[in-house]
Enzyme design. Structure first.
Site, PDB file in Angstrom:
ATOM      1  N   ARG A  75      -0.526   4.421  -0.557  1.00 21.40           N
ATOM      2  CA  ARG A  75      -1.410   5.571  -0.484  1.00 21.40           C
ATOM      3  C   ARG A  75      -1.013   6.544   0.629  1.00 21.40           C
ATOM      4  O   ARG A  75      -0.589   6.132   1.700  1.00 21.40           O
ATOM      5  CB  ARG A  75      -2.858   5.117  -0.288  1.00 21.40           C
TER       6      ARG A  75
ATOM      7  N   ASP B 208       0.836  -1.192   0.000  1.00 20.71           N
ATOM      8  CA  ASP B 208       0.000   0.000   0.000  1.00 20.71           C
ATOM      9  C   ASP B 208       0.877   1.250   0.000  1.00 20.71           C
ATOM     10  O   ASP B 208       1.670   1.462   0.922  1.00 20.71           O
ATOM     11  CB  ASP B 208      -0.904   0.003   1.236  1.00 20.71           C
TER      12      ASP B 208
END
Length: 245
Positions: free
Chosen positions: A172, A170
């Protein structure tokens, strides 16, 4: 650009402090009537752009033709109701999903979550849906996401596919939307998410929230493994009250 145009638009812009090198230019609100199921709902739409630390509003406006903004997407937020002052506000930090949000792909539940979050916010009477444009494929981008999908068709799950492409699971980032949220509202919110880890991470960035509101649905044979992977590897709460199609 005509000075009258600049003067008009500057009144709809706000400069938000972001980090040591950049600020954010927040534009809005724009009245945005949206067809949501059988009703038309009017949201207030804002969008933002990272700018240089010392840039003025006028400099931002005059630089637009040279920025080629259509070459990449900008994030935005839909605000409903008296979001600034209401006591019980819902927010959704929604990661862009080109295949799910636009095409209606059944490989994920993103398109369902997008529309259902909007419904929940309207039913609640106020809230905000942040649409985060640099979050495609948990931050790897659309082209790379297509490669990850090919790997998934050959037996890898969504986490394994990102790792196989030499990306973290991830990538983000939520720093910018948190700054925008703080500019729009100071009171606590409730976060629409199935991932308690996201709530904890956002709270560390300054989110004032005490709980997350689950959002499960649209489970099918096409995305069941994907959803189970999010539960087993990404910390999402188990699926509840869902029906396999």
């Amino acid at each position: 650009m005509d000075q009258n145009v600049i003067d008009l638009l500057q009144n709809k812009m706000e400069i938000i402090a972001f980090n040591e090198e950049q600020n954010l230019s927040l534009v809005g609100p724009v009245k945005l009537p949206v067809q949501l199921d059988d009703q038309v709902v009017t949201f207030q739409w804002y969008t933002w752009l990272p700018i240089k630390k010392d840039e003025t509003k006028e400099e931002v406006l005059r630089s637009l033709p040279s920025l080629h903004l259509a070459d990449y997407q900008q994030s935005s937020v839909l605000v409903y109701g008296d979001f600034k002052n209401a006591e019980n506000a819902l927010i959704r930090m929604h990661s862009i999903c080109h295949t799910g949000d636009i095409f209606g792909s059944k490989r994920c539940d993103c398109g369902y979550q997008l529309k259902e979050s909007m419904r929940m916010i309207v039913e609640n009477g106020n809230g905000a849906l942040f649409y985060l444009a640099n979050h495609e494929g948990r931050g790897i981008g659309l082209f790379t996401k297509s490669l990850a999908y090919l790997l998934q068709e050959n037996g890898l799950d969504t986490v394994e596919a990102n790792l196989a492409l030499d990306f973290p699971d991830d990538l983000r980032s939520y720093e910018a939307p948190i700054k925008v949220l703080q500019a729009l509202r100071q009171k606590p919110v409730k976060l629409i998410t199935n991932n308690p880890k996201k709530l904890d991470a956002l709270k560390k960035l300054g989110l004032t929230a005490e709980e997350n509101i689950p959002l499960w649905g649209d489970v099918s044979t096409y995305n069941e493994n994907y959803l189970n992977t999010k539960v087993n590897k990404s910390g999402h709460i188990p699926l509840k009250n869902t029906v396999t199609i």
